[in-house]
Motif scaffolding. Structure first.
Motif, PDB file in Angstrom:
ATOM      1  N   ASP A  14      66.172  46.097 -36.477  1.00  0.00           N
ATOM      2  CA  ASP A  14      67.375  45.563 -37.115  1.00  0.00           C
ATOM      3  C   ASP A  14      68.615  46.399 -36.841  1.00  0.00           C
ATOM      4  O   ASP A  14      69.715  46.066 -37.303  1.00  0.00           O
ATOM      5  N   THR A  16      71.362  48.399 -34.141  1.00  0.00           N
ATOM      6  CA  THR A  16      71.912  48.308 -32.793  1.00  0.00           C
ATOM      7  C   THR A  16      71.496  49.539 -31.996  1.00  0.00           C
ATOM      8  O   THR A  16      71.036  50.556 -32.557  1.00  0.00           O
ATOM      9  N   SER A  17      71.682  49.461 -30.684  1.00  0.00           N
ATOM     10  CA  SER A  17      71.364  50.600 -29.832  1.00  0.00           C
ATOM     11  C   SER A  17      72.178  51.826 -30.235  1.00  0.00           C
ATOM     12  O   SER A  17      71.661  52.955 -30.275  1.00  0.00           O
ATOM     13  N   ASP A  18      73.469  51.627 -30.552  1.00  0.00           N
ATOM     14  CA  ASP A  18      74.317  52.756 -30.961  1.00  0.00           C
ATOM     15  C   ASP A  18      73.828  53.362 -32.267  1.00  0.00           C
ATOM     16  O   ASP A  18      73.866  54.595 -32.442  1.00  0.00           O
ATOM     17  N   GLU A  19      73.388  52.521 -33.190  1.00  0.00           N
ATOM     18  CA  GLU A  19      72.881  53.040 -34.467  1.00  0.00           C
ATOM     19  C   GLU A  19      71.593  53.835 -34.257  1.00  0.00           C
ATOM     20  O   GLU A  19      71.375  54.875 -34.911  1.00  0.00           O
TER      21      GLU A  19
END
Length: 291
Positions: A14, A16-19
């Motif tokens: 759930d 994002t890649s950045d998160e």
């Protein structure tokens, strides 16, 4: 020491890649529920092992406050050839299973995560997981495995009411946990009704019917519990399982697994092969050492 940054959710899929990258940079640990899709007698769904490892892992991760513990998507399929006589079982071959485990772990470590834990929900996965972890760790990848029920085993086994005072298969423990985690009252009643009247089974399923001795258990030897088509598909005492027992077991299991996550993240661990006695290779803790 820098305070950890907790994401808006601990569920890997759930974010994002950045998160996920921010979690990695904050010292997050990744836990991967692994289970099986296999027959669980007449009363439990074939997803039981995958479902229990998923729920327990997520609940335990939420209790860890020392660092973020990301819960990766569940690997639902496991090593279950001993259940293939029954409809509904989906088993990976051993070489396939080992390769999948390795690819998952290497992907995570190569992207920068410094500690991975496979949380196992199926007894048949135990030997392959331990062998693969042995290879990964000596190759320099910081990966561990734990069966979700083991950290709290000494505390929850005395809470069982039935004839088998340990975990089995589609047993009192698994049945009680599935009752406690049932989506609704109707599902819980279906499980209870299907398990009602099942006689206790305390002889391992690898012994042919009617044979009085079990030399495998006595010697601590190995033989898979073969559940052939004439077999009822369970080992234990599912008929005595209750929602109340399941709630007690769930609390113990989740609390002890969360403690393992915290303690493991704080422990310096030997990693890889280091032949210089002056320079041992140590995987550094993700959180400060305990005082």
């Amino acid at each position: 020491m820098t305070e950890p940054v907790f994401p808006r959710t601990l569920l890997w899929q759930d974010l994002t890649s950045d998160e996920i990258a921010a979690c990695r940079d904050s010292g997050a640990m990744v836990v991967v529920p692994v289970g099986a899709i296999e027959q669980h007698a007449a009363h439990l769904p074939v997803e039981t092992d995958a479902r229990l490892s998923t729920f327990v892992t997520r609940l335990a991760a939420r209790r860890v406050t020392a660092l973020p513990v990301l819960v990766a998507p569940t690997l639902p399929f496991g090593f279950s050839p001993h259940h293939l006589s029954h409809a509904g079982t989906i088993s990976l071959r051993l070489e396939t299973y080992l390769a999948v485990l390795g690819d998952i772990a290497v992907s995570m470590v190569d992207s920068g995560f410094r500690r991975i834990v496979f949380v196992n929900g199926h007894g048949g996965n135990n030997a392959p997981l331990r062998a693969k972890v042995g290879q990964l760790v000596t190759d320099g990848y910081p990966v561990a495995t734990v069966e979700y029920w083991v950290p709290g085993e000494s505390q929850w086994i005395p809470k069982l009411l039935g004839a088998l005072r340990r975990g089995g298969h589609a047993c009192e423990q698994e049945t009680a946990l599935m009752l406690a985690l049932a989506d609704d009252a109707a599902e819980a009643e279906r499980i209870r009704a299907a398990a009602r009247g099942m006689p206790p089974r305390t002889i391992q399923p690898w012994i042919a019917p009617g044979y009085p001795d079990d030399p495998v258990t006595e010697a601590g030897a190995a033989w898979p519990p073969i559940f052939q088509a004439d077999d009822g598909g369970y080992y234990g005492d599912p008929a005595v399982a209750t929602v109340e027992t399941g709630q007690v077991l769930l609390e113990i299991i989740v609390e002890r697994l969360a403690k393992f996550f915290t303690d493991f993240a704080a422990a310096p661990m030997r990693l890889g092969v280091s032949r210089d006695p002056a320079r041992p290779s140590i995987a550094q803790p993700l959180v400060g050492n305990r005082t």
